[in-house]
Design a protein around this motif. Structure first.
Motif, PDB file in Angstrom:
ATOM      1  N   VAL A   7      73.205  41.253  99.846  1.00 55.33           N
ATOM      2  CA  VAL A   7      74.467  41.157  99.134  1.00 55.33           C
ATOM      3  C   VAL A   7      75.480  41.687 100.839  1.00 55.33           C
ATOM      4  CG1 VAL A   7      75.732  42.839  98.193  1.00 55.33           C
ATOM      5  CG2 VAL A   7      73.701  42.638  97.179  1.00 55.33           C
ATOM      6  N   ILE A   8      75.930  40.661 101.250  1.00 59.60           N
ATOM      7  CA  ILE A   8      76.998  40.385 102.128  1.00 59.60           C
ATOM      8  C   ILE A   8      78.288  41.125 101.521  1.00 59.60           C
ATOM      9  CG2 ILE A   8      78.104  39.544 104.047  1.00 59.60           C
ATOM     10  CD1 ILE A   8      76.069  38.153 104.100  1.00 59.60           C
ATOM     11  N   ILE A   9      78.719  42.851 102.200  1.00 59.86           N
ATOM     12  CA  ILE A   9      79.762  43.359 102.000  1.00 59.86           C
ATOM     13  C   ILE A   9      80.968  43.044 103.201  1.00 59.86           C
ATOM     14  CG2 ILE A   9      81.154  45.830 103.079  1.00 59.86           C
ATOM     15  CD1 ILE A   9      78.034  46.874 102.067  1.00 59.86           C
ATOM     16  N   GLY A  10      81.979  41.545 102.215  1.00 60.18           N
ATOM     17  CA  GLY A  10      83.143  41.339 102.843  1.00 60.18           C
ATOM     18  C   GLY A  10      82.438  39.694 103.303  1.00 60.18           C
ATOM     19  N   ALA A  11      83.426  39.091 103.163  1.00 57.63           N
ATOM     20  CA  ALA A  11      83.977  37.605 103.147  1.00 57.63           C
ATOM     21  C   ALA A  11      84.804  37.106 104.204  1.00 57.63           C
ATOM     22  CB  ALA A  11      83.906  36.852 101.749  1.00 57.63           C
ATOM     23  N   GLY A  12      84.811  38.163 105.418  1.00 54.83           N
ATOM     24  CA  GLY A  12      85.437  37.439 107.287  1.00 54.83           C
ATOM     25  C   GLY A  12      84.664  36.440 107.074  1.00 54.83           C
ATOM     26  N   VAL A  29      72.316  34.683  97.999  1.00 55.10           N
ATOM     27  CA  VAL A  29      72.958  35.167  98.978  1.00 55.10           C
ATOM     28  C   VAL A  29      74.206  36.018  97.821  1.00 55.10           C
ATOM     29  CG1 VAL A  29      74.961  36.315 101.129  1.00 55.10           C
ATOM     30  CG2 VAL A  29      72.459  34.927 101.279  1.00 55.10           C
ATOM     31  N   LEU A  30      75.202  36.973  98.137  1.00 52.14           N
ATOM     32  CA  LEU A  30      76.657  37.414  96.984  1.00 52.14           C
ATOM     33  C   LEU A  30      76.765  37.784  98.561  1.00 52.14           C
ATOM     34  CD1 LEU A  30      77.682  37.901  94.652  1.00 52.14           C
ATOM     35  CD2 LEU A  30      76.723  40.346  94.626  1.00 52.14           C
ATOM     36  N   LYS A 291      66.671  41.784  99.922  1.00 52.01           N
ATOM     37  CA  LYS A 291      65.839  42.050 100.904  1.00 52.01           C
ATOM     38  C   LYS A 291      66.861  42.247 101.751  1.00 52.01           C
ATOM     39  CE  LYS A 291      62.228  38.616 100.434  1.00 52.01           C
ATOM     40  NZ  LYS A 291      62.284  38.628  98.913  1.00 52.01           N
ATOM     41  N   GLY A 292      67.806  42.967 101.749  1.00 54.01           N
ATOM     42  CA  GLY A 292      68.960  43.651 102.262  1.00 54.01           C
ATOM     43  C   GLY A 292      70.223  43.241 101.993  1.00 54.01           C
ATOM     44  N   VAL A 293      71.094  44.227 102.793  1.00 56.71           N
ATOM     45  CA  VAL A 293      72.818  44.271 102.228  1.00 56.71           C
ATOM     46  C   VAL A 293      72.867  44.755 104.210  1.00 56.71           C
ATOM     47  CG1 VAL A 293      74.350  46.141 101.932  1.00 56.71           C
ATOM     48  CG2 VAL A 293      72.578  45.510 100.407  1.00 56.71           C
ATOM     49  N   GLY A 509      66.347  47.574 105.579  1.00 58.40           N
ATOM     50  CA  GLY A 509      67.132  46.370 105.024  1.00 58.40           C
ATOM     51  C   GLY A 509      68.800  46.613 105.092  1.00 58.40           C
ATOM     52  N   LEU A 510      69.422  47.413 106.565  1.00 57.48           N
ATOM     53  CA  LEU A 510      71.101  47.302 106.278  1.00 57.48           C
ATOM     54  C   LEU A 510      71.030  47.151 107.417  1.00 57.48           C
ATOM     55  CD1 LEU A 510      73.934  48.360 105.300  1.00 57.48           C
ATOM     56  CD2 LEU A 510      73.613  50.495 105.928  1.00 57.48           C
ATOM     57  N   TYR A 511      72.135  46.071 107.984  1.00 51.40           N
ATOM     58  CA  TYR A 511      72.368  45.441 108.851  1.00 51.40           C
ATOM     59  C   TYR A 511      73.662  45.669 108.711  1.00 51.40           C
ATOM     60  CZ  TYR A 511      67.817  42.781 108.262  1.00 51.40           C
ATOM     61  OH  TYR A 511      65.637  43.158 108.455  1.00 51.40           O
ATOM     62  N   LEU A 512      74.324  44.799 110.071  1.00 50.64           N
ATOM     63  CA  LEU A 512      75.638  45.408 110.147  1.00 50.64           C
ATOM     64  C   LEU A 512      75.793  43.362 111.391  1.00 50.64           C
ATOM     65  CD1 LEU A 512      75.835  48.455 112.600  1.00 50.64           C
ATOM     66  CD2 LEU A 512      76.506  48.093 109.792  1.00 50.64           C
ATOM     67  N   THR A 513      77.034  43.341 110.863  1.00 51.51           N
ATOM     68  CA  THR A 513      77.263  42.114 111.573  1.00 51.51           C
ATOM     69  C   THR A 513      78.704  41.979 111.497  1.00 51.51           C
ATOM     70  OG1 THR A 513      77.457  39.394 111.877  1.00 51.51           O
ATOM     71  CG2 THR A 513      77.779  40.659 109.518  1.00 51.51           C
TER      72      THR A 513
END
Ligand SMILES: Cc1cc2nc3c(=O)[nH]c(=O)nc-3n(C[C@H](O)[C@H](O)[C@H](O)COP(=O)(O)OP(=O)(O)OC[C@H]3O[C@@H](n4cnc5c(N)ncnc54)[C@H](O)[C@@H]3O)c2cc1C
Length: 564
Positions: A7-12, A29-30, A291-293, A509-513
């Motif tokens: 799950v990705i927070i934000g669709a920049g 992916v969501l 698998k990850g946020v 499981g928590l990643y930053l981009t």
């Protein structure tokens, strides 16, 4: 409950780039986006539908340079998904009050010829300066396009040309020391070291300061790459506006089975036994991530707003306080003006030619003018007594963005987020009101009219967004469109903090981009791609990692041996 691998927070644009790489690698992916329009600071919107129907505005980013320093467009085959870049040439025009002007072409040679009309010496120096900074860019590209702590990835990105560039800037002790000094000093010091003429120094200062700090700020000498990039790889805009890049990414993501949900503000990251397992959005719906946020918003927002302190403190007791107190967001952001125009601007006092309007136009009368434009913001003052600005008339290059014969104008005016002395008033206590933002916009347009007198009578409609409103739209602290400041102390393996600089966090499981991670803000897609690499490397078996590392090093060696 719906479940996805990621799950990705934000669709920049960085969230979308990251999603694209993960989908291509076979993960589900969501993406959850708080606004009704995906893209973050990279949207194109018909934002004046009543007063100016058919006019499309880039609400934030417009000129793309950094994305051409990386492989994202080619690797993701974005042209297949509708993206077409239009290159600007000329790339910049800066009229000077004494009637001179700086006209930068994509060609270095042509630009030098323009400069030589006023100063032979500066023209010669400009060629040397640009060549130096282009080699510096070549040397840095491999670092931009790899996670900062992944040495093998960085090494693997060097081909023979980039190695040559590297050795040409740090190939001897004295060259290395000079390069380090250039990094430690300010853009203003570098410009003064190379050039004499104000008509040239002022636009170079203005572009260097696009990193979000005054030209005098020490440790931001790297701002000098901002003009060098316009010569090579060049400056381009997607046909249809920056939003067309986002649209191509959306087309790709959806074609690979990715899901993008808008109007979904993530309010909580769900953690179970030290591991990120999903998110909860406003309204209470939960989405599971097996698998990850991945967060497209910066670490400060993630840890201070989206995580329960109890989920973090046991794993990283000092992180909360370090993010709260150590991350720097100075007070500078943007008051954005978008105009719908009847006709193109005319720079009457500068021997007007329509080609001036292809690239960006800088109103920067002197280095001092640029200095005040930035330093006033830092102390909470609005530098509108004599506004400096960056404007673009995108419809000159791409008429599809307005009805036939009509134009749009994009104006970026640096302004403080918090106005000194107005604490507790206006939007979010910043002091910004509708009346004030319109007063400031009037002054900005008055100044522009000194150079292009026809602007005022051409306005069909306008949209003004105050720094406080920009902050609300993007959700970023203090309206910081780079998420956190782009100063040297917050770059590379310091971005956002050394302990979380490789896109991973203490929560499994928590990643930053996103812009708040290496290599930082702007339209580049690099943080998205780098984060995807870290995610994939984490989930790949060790043997595959070794094979990939071996391939990278082999490719570098082969490219060196091929040439020698
Ligand atoms: C006026 C302006 C002009 C600019 N001009 C240029 C330019 O010409 N060239 C250039 O290269 N760069 C420019 N920039 C900078 C560039 O636009 C940004 O640095 C870049 O777009 C950041 O991309 P990102 O994907 O990392 O983050 P963002 O674009 O900030 O994306 C983050 C996304 O997360 C969403 N979000 C936030 N909180 C939540 C939540 N809780 N739940 C769900 N979603 C959430 C946001 O709505 C947003 O869509 C400009 C910026 C501004 C403001």
């Amino acid at each position: 409950m719906q479940a996805y691998d990621v799950v990705i927070i934000g669709a920049g644009h960085n969230g979308l780039v990251c999603a694209a790489y993960l989908l291509k690698a076979g993960y589900s992916v969501l993406l959850l986006e708080k606004r009704s329009v995906p893209g973050g600071a990279a949207t194109t919107e018909e934002s004046l539908p009543e007063e100016a129907p058919g006019f499309k505005f880039n609400l934030c980013a417009i000129d793309h340079e950094f994305i051409h320093l990386g492989p994202v467009v080619e690797e993701l085959e974005l042209e297949k998904y509708g993206l077409k870049y239009l290159y600007c040439d000329p790339v910049v025009f800066c009229p000077h009050p004494d009637g001179k002007y700086f006209l930068g072409h994509k060609s270095l040679e042509k630009t030098c010829t323009e400069i030589a009309r006023y100063s032979e010496r500066d023209a010669k120096k400009y060629a040397e300066y640009t060549e130096y900074w282009q080699r510096a860019i070549g040397a840095m590209i491999p670092m931009f396009n790899a996670p900062p702590k992944s040495v093998l990835d960085i090494v693997g990105n060097y081909d023979v040309q980039k190695l040559k560039d590297l050795f040409s800037v740090i190939g001897s002790p004295s060259k290395t020391l000079d390069f380090v000094r250039n990094m430690l000093t300010s853009a203003e010091d570098i410009i003064n070291e190379w050039f004499d003429s104000e008509f040239l120094k002022a636009p170079l200062a203005r572009l260097s300061a696009e990193l979000g700090a005054p030209p005098s700020q020490k440790s931001l000498g790297i701002g000098s790459i901002m003009m060098a990039m316009r010569h090579n790889p060049g400056m381009a805009r997607p046909r249809g506006g920056t939003g067309a890049l986002v649209q191509a990414l959306l087309n790709l993501v959806k074609s690979q089975g990715g899901v993008v949900l808008t109007d979904q503000q993530v309010e909580r990251i769900l953690v179970d036994d030290g591991r990120a397992v999903g998110v909860r959005v406003a309204g209470g719906t939960e989405y599971r991530a097996t698998k990850g946020v991945i967060s497209n918003i910066d670490a400060k927002r993630v840890f201070l707003q989206l995580l329960e302190p109890g989920d973090v403190n046991g794993l990283a007791p000092e992180l909360h306080e370090r993010l709260e107190r150590r991350i720097v967001n100075n007070n500078e952001t943007i008051l954005k003006i978008d105009l719908a125009l009847e006709e193109p601007l005319r720079f009457e006092h500068h021997n007007h030619r329509d080609e001036y309007l292809i690239g960006s136009v800088l109103i920067a009368d002197s280095v001092r003018h640029v200095e005040i434009a930035h330093s006033a913001c830092t102390v909470g003052d609005i530098p509108d007594a004599d506004p400096s600005m960056y404007i673009v008339m995108p419809t000159m290059l791409d008429p599809s963005m307005a009805p036939p014969g009509k134009h749009t104008l994009w104006i970026e005016f640096f302004a403080p987020y918090q106005i000194a002395g107005k604490e507790g008033t206006g939007l979010r206590g910043t002091g910004w009101t509708d009346e004030l933002k319109n007063k400031v916009a009037d002054r900005v347009i008055d100044k522009l009219a000194d150079y292009a007198p026809n602007v005022k009578n051409s306005i069909i409609a306008r949209r003004v967004e105050s720094p406080a409103e920009l902050g609300e739209r993007l959700g970023a602290y203090k309206g910081n469109y780079y998420h956190i400041d782009m100063t040297l102390d917050q770059m590379v393996f310091f971005r956002p903090l050394p302990e979380i600089a490789n896109y991973k966090t203490p929560i499994e499981g928590l990643y930053l981009t996103g812009a708040g991670t290496h290599p930082g803000g702007s339209i580049s897609g690099m943080p998205g791609r780098n984060c995807a690499r870290v995610f994939l490397q984490t989930h790949q078996p060790f043997s595959q990692k070794l094979r990939e590392a071996g391939n990278s090093v082999r490719e570098t060696l082969e490219s060196v041996l091929r040439i020698n």
